[in-house]
Design a protein around this motif. Structure first.
Motif, PDB file in Angstrom:
ATOM      1  N   GLY A  77       0.962  -0.953   0.207  1.00 27.83           N
ATOM      2  CA  GLY A  77       0.366  -0.097   0.309  1.00 27.83           C
ATOM      3  C   GLY A  77       0.822   1.498  -0.084  1.00 27.83           C
ATOM      4  N   GLY A  78       1.904   1.148   1.033  1.00 26.08           N
ATOM      5  CA  GLY A  78       2.359   2.206   0.870  1.00 26.08           C
ATOM      6  C   GLY A  78       3.416   2.929  -0.856  1.00 26.08           C
ATOM      7  N   ARG A  79       3.574   1.683  -1.292  1.00 24.72           N
ATOM      8  CA  ARG A  79       4.876   1.617  -1.976  1.00 24.72           C
ATOM      9  C   ARG A  79       3.388   1.708  -3.811  1.00 24.72           C
ATOM     10  NH1 ARG A  79       7.581  -3.029   0.009  1.00 24.72           N
ATOM     11  NH2 ARG A  79       5.864  -4.447  -0.867  1.00 24.72           N
ATOM     12  N   ARG A  80       2.399   1.634  -3.212  1.00 27.95           N
ATOM     13  CA  ARG A  80       1.257   1.891  -4.759  1.00 27.95           C
ATOM     14  C   ARG A  80       1.224   3.522  -3.918  1.00 27.95           C
ATOM     15  NH1 ARG A  80      -1.493  -1.831  -2.894  1.00 27.95           N
ATOM     16  NH2 ARG A  80      -2.829  -0.775  -1.493  1.00 27.95           N
ATOM     17  N   ALA A  81       1.308   4.239  -2.791  1.00 21.57           N
ATOM     18  CA  ALA A  81       0.925   5.473  -2.264  1.00 21.57           C
ATOM     19  C   ALA A  81       1.844   6.026  -3.028  1.00 21.57           C
ATOM     20  CB  ALA A  81       0.629   5.543  -1.036  1.00 21.57           C
ATOM     21  N   LEU A  82       3.265   5.974  -3.301  1.00 21.09           N
ATOM     22  CA  LEU A  82       4.134   6.665  -3.203  1.00 21.09           C
ATOM     23  C   LEU A  82       4.481   6.461  -5.337  1.00 21.09           C
ATOM     24  CD1 LEU A  82       7.155   8.301  -2.651  1.00 21.09           C
ATOM     25  CD2 LEU A  82       8.505   5.616  -3.037  1.00 21.09           C
ATOM     26  N   ARG A  83       3.681   5.709  -5.315  1.00 25.07           N
ATOM     27  CA  ARG A  83       3.887   5.606  -6.915  1.00 25.07           C
ATOM     28  C   ARG A  83       3.060   6.455  -7.935  1.00 25.07           C
ATOM     29  NH1 ARG A  83       2.825   0.719  -7.476  1.00 25.07           N
ATOM     30  NH2 ARG A  83       4.882  -0.115  -7.619  1.00 25.07           N
ATOM     31  N   TRP A  84       1.678   6.837  -6.830  1.00 30.52           N
ATOM     32  CA  TRP A  84       0.855   7.661  -6.966  1.00 30.52           C
ATOM     33  C   TRP A  84       1.088   9.351  -6.902  1.00 30.52           C
ATOM     34  CZ3 TRP A  84      -1.953  11.363  -5.355  1.00 30.52           C
ATOM     35  CH2 TRP A  84      -3.420  12.093  -5.998  1.00 30.52           C
ATOM     36  N   LEU A  97      -1.579  14.471   1.099  1.00 30.55           N
ATOM     37  CA  LEU A  97      -1.399  13.323   1.829  1.00 30.55           C
ATOM     38  C   LEU A  97      -1.926  12.343   1.040  1.00 30.55           C
ATOM     39  CD1 LEU A  97      -0.007  12.735   4.023  1.00 30.55           C
ATOM     40  CD2 LEU A  97      -2.155  12.477   5.899  1.00 30.55           C
ATOM     41  N   VAL A  98      -0.819  12.038   1.143  1.00 34.26           N
ATOM     42  CA  VAL A  98      -1.359  10.351   0.410  1.00 34.26           C
ATOM     43  C   VAL A  98      -0.952   8.662   0.628  1.00 34.26           C
ATOM     44  CG1 VAL A  98      -0.861   9.222  -1.764  1.00 34.26           C
ATOM     45  CG2 VAL A  98      -0.930  11.602  -2.592  1.00 34.26           C
ATOM     46  N   LEU A  99      -1.849   8.420   0.578  1.00 33.90           N
ATOM     47  CA  LEU A  99      -1.836   7.210   1.738  1.00 33.90           C
ATOM     48  C   LEU A  99      -2.288   5.867   0.901  1.00 33.90           C
ATOM     49  CD1 LEU A  99      -3.544   8.830   5.187  1.00 33.90           C
ATOM     50  CD2 LEU A  99      -1.242   8.076   4.667  1.00 33.90           C
ATOM     51  N   GLY A 100      -1.712   5.082   0.974  1.00 31.82           N
ATOM     52  CA  GLY A 100      -2.188   3.318   0.556  1.00 31.82           C
ATOM     53  C   GLY A 100      -2.880   2.663   1.418  1.00 31.82           C
TER      54      GLY A 100
END
Length: 156
Positions: free
Chosen positions: A13-20, A104-107
């Motif tokens: 989830g954290g990696r998806r959020a970082l990508r986004w 603020l982006v979160l997965g």
């Protein structure tokens, strides 16, 4: 308002959020600040043996570095990403870091109801605490598929 804060915790989830967040930053011309909150509760994590707060911090820092490097290499993007590591409760750390941010982006971790009922949700707490818009990047859902010769019917 010239940065996007993203929670990076070593999870999918954290990696998806970082990508986004990196893609959004590229589209809007802002920078990304990857924030990892870590804490030592005085007990060993069940999944990774950690003997103290220094080791916990080192583990969090390595995971953050690994995730940022992997996503940046995947996207081949030059968006500035600042790394921030803070000891504290994740929702509080992230909401504090997001003061004055564009987003603020979160997965989403996609845990079931039991996990949520017992442990709560960092994302839900951030929605309550943050002073800026919060984007929660969902878990991708598998598409239904048909085996050879079968058709899938849906009703709307």
């Amino acid at each position: 308002m010239n940065k996007i804060i993203v929670g990076v915790d070593g999870s999918d989830g954290g990696r998806r959020a970082l990508r986004w967040a990196i893609r959004e930053a590229a589209d809007t011309g802002v920078s990304v600040e990857a924030v990892t909150a870590w804490h030592w509760a005085g007990v060993q994590d069940m999944t990774v043996p950690v003997t103290g707060p220094d080791e916990q911090r080192t583990l969090a820092e390595r995971g953050q570095s690994r995730d940022i490097a992997a996503i940046r290499a995947e996207l081949d993007d030059a968006v500035p990403v600042t790394r921030v590591l803070v000891r504290g409760v994740p929702a509080e750390v992230l909401a504090d870091a997001a003061r004055g941010a564009r987003l603020l982006v979160l997965g989403s971790h996609g845990h079931g109801r039991l996990h949520h009922a017992v442990l709560g949700s960092v994302a839900e707490e951030c929605v309550r605490l943050a002073a800026c818009p919060v984007v929660i990047v969902p878990v991708p859902h598998a598409k239904p598929f048909a085996t050879s010769g079968e058709a899938i019917a849906t009703t709307g």
